[in-house]
Design a protein around this motif. Structure first.
Motif, short mmCIF file in Angstrom:
data_model
loop_
_atom_site.label_atom_id
_atom_site.label_comp_id
_atom_site.label_asym_id
_atom_site.label_seq_id
_atom_site.Cartn_x
_atom_site.Cartn_y
_atom_site.Cartn_z
N LYS A 96 40.73 56.51 29.58
CA LYS A 96 41.13 55.10 30.57
C LYS A 96 40.14 54.14 30.35
O LYS A 96 38.87 54.30 30.65
CB LYS A 96 41.14 55.66 32.09
CG LYS A 96 42.61 56.27 32.12
CD LYS A 96 42.64 56.86 33.72
CE LYS A 96 43.87 57.69 33.85
NZ LYS A 96 43.78 57.95 35.43
N THR A 98 39.35 51.89 32.57
CA THR A 98 38.60 51.71 33.66
C THR A 98 37.37 52.60 33.66
O THR A 98 36.69 52.13 34.26
CB THR A 98 39.49 51.87 34.64
OG1 THR A 98 40.47 53.09 34.82
CG2 THR A 98 40.60 50.61 34.87
N THR A 99 37.59 53.76 33.25
CA THR A 99 36.30 54.77 33.40
C THR A 99 35.35 54.35 32.72
O THR A 99 34.16 54.26 33.24
CB THR A 99 36.83 56.04 32.81
OG1 THR A 99 38.01 56.55 33.49
CG2 THR A 99 35.84 57.10 33.03
N ILE A 101 34.55 51.02 31.89
CA ILE A 101 34.30 49.68 32.12
C ILE A 101 33.45 49.82 33.39
O ILE A 101 32.54 49.16 34.07
CB ILE A 101 35.46 48.83 32.44
CG1 ILE A 101 36.02 48.37 30.99
CG2 ILE A 101 35.11 47.50 33.34
CD1 ILE A 101 35.00 47.48 30.06
N ASP A 102 33.99 50.93 34.43
CA ASP A 102 33.14 51.02 35.51
C ASP A 102 31.54 51.31 35.48
O ASP A 102 31.00 51.11 36.52
CB ASP A 102 33.84 52.25 36.33
CG ASP A 102 35.07 51.95 36.96
OD1 ASP A 102 35.33 50.74 37.26
OD2 ASP A 102 35.93 52.84 37.33
N GLU A 107 32.75 43.72 38.78
CA GLU A 107 34.11 43.51 39.02
C GLU A 107 35.22 42.95 38.26
O GLU A 107 36.43 43.24 38.14
CB GLU A 107 34.36 42.93 40.54
CG GLU A 107 35.81 42.84 41.19
CD GLU A 107 35.55 42.62 42.76
OE1 GLU A 107 36.49 41.78 43.20
OE2 GLU A 107 34.57 42.88 43.49
N THR A 110 36.12 45.10 35.46
CA THR A 110 37.13 46.16 36.15
C THR A 110 38.71 45.58 36.10
O THR A 110 39.40 46.27 35.77
CB THR A 110 36.59 46.73 37.44
OG1 THR A 110 35.45 47.25 37.08
CG2 THR A 110 37.53 47.70 38.13
N GLU A 111 38.62 44.46 36.52
CA GLU A 111 39.93 43.72 36.67
C GLU A 111 40.66 43.60 35.29
O GLU A 111 41.90 44.11 35.11
CB GLU A 111 39.92 42.16 37.23
CG GLU A 111 39.95 42.44 38.79
CD GLU A 111 39.41 40.88 39.33
OE1 GLU A 111 39.99 40.19 38.59
OE2 GLU A 111 38.82 40.87 40.47
N ALA A 113 40.10 45.55 32.67
CA ALA A 113 40.22 47.01 32.12
C ALA A 113 41.38 47.40 32.96
O ALA A 113 42.35 48.16 32.19
CB ALA A 113 38.92 47.63 32.57
N THR A 114 41.75 47.14 34.15
CA THR A 114 42.80 47.81 34.81
C THR A 114 44.06 47.18 34.50
O THR A 114 45.05 47.92 33.93
CB THR A 114 42.80 47.31 36.25
OG1 THR A 114 41.48 48.06 36.65
CG2 THR A 114 44.09 47.59 37.02
N GLU A 117 44.37 48.89 30.87
CA GLU A 117 44.98 50.20 31.04
C GLU A 117 46.37 50.41 31.34
O GLU A 117 47.15 51.29 30.79
CB GLU A 117 44.00 50.87 32.03
CG GLU A 117 44.16 52.30 32.39
CD GLU A 117 43.37 52.89 33.33
OE1 GLU A 117 43.76 53.33 34.44
OE2 GLU A 117 41.86 52.82 33.20
#
Length: 128
Positions: A96, A98-99, A101-102, A107, A110-111, A113-114, A117
């Motif tokens: 994932k 998001t994993t 990028i976290d 932030e 993360t947006e 990457a979400t 994903e």
């Protein structure tokens, strides 16, 4: 939280890769490289005989966005989707975004990457 997304399909490895190429295009992703890991390991003398392909995929617009935000995120590019055989079943999966990028604790990233994903998962789901 699971670091990957994995599903099964009744399609063959080749059929799955072709289907992914089509569904990824619909989300503006291209396959940069279709790496046959099994063939490479066998070429190097390993006794690995299970079909295993690694697709490196990229959406240039999204890559540009994340690199403009933080060039170190290029370490995570391109995204990977794997297609492999396990216990007689074809599986499709990806780590994932998001994993990864976290780890950057940003932030905005993360947006992005979400969104990436969700689009990659949608492509996988449509390919099965």
């Amino acid at each position: 939280m699971n670091f990957h997304y994995t599903v099964e399909t009744d399609k063959s490895i080749d059929e799955t890769v072709k289907a992914l190429e089509t569904t990824l295009k619909e989300e503006q992703f291209g396959v940069l490289w279709d790496f046959d890991l099994t063939a490479k390991l066998q070429e190097k003398g390993m006794d690995f005989d299970s079909p295993y392909r690694v697709l490196e995929v990229c959406n240039p617009k999204e890559a540009d966005r994340v690199l403009k935000e933080d060039k170190v995120i290029g370490y995570f590019l391109p995204c990977k989707i794997v297609v492999y055989e396990d216990a007689g079943k074809t599986k499709i999966g990806l780590p994932k975004p998001t994993t990864l990028i976290d780890l950057a604790n940003n932030e905005k990233l993360t947006e992005i990457a979400t969104d990436v994903e969700n689009r990659l998962i949608r492509s996988i789901d449509q390919a099965i």
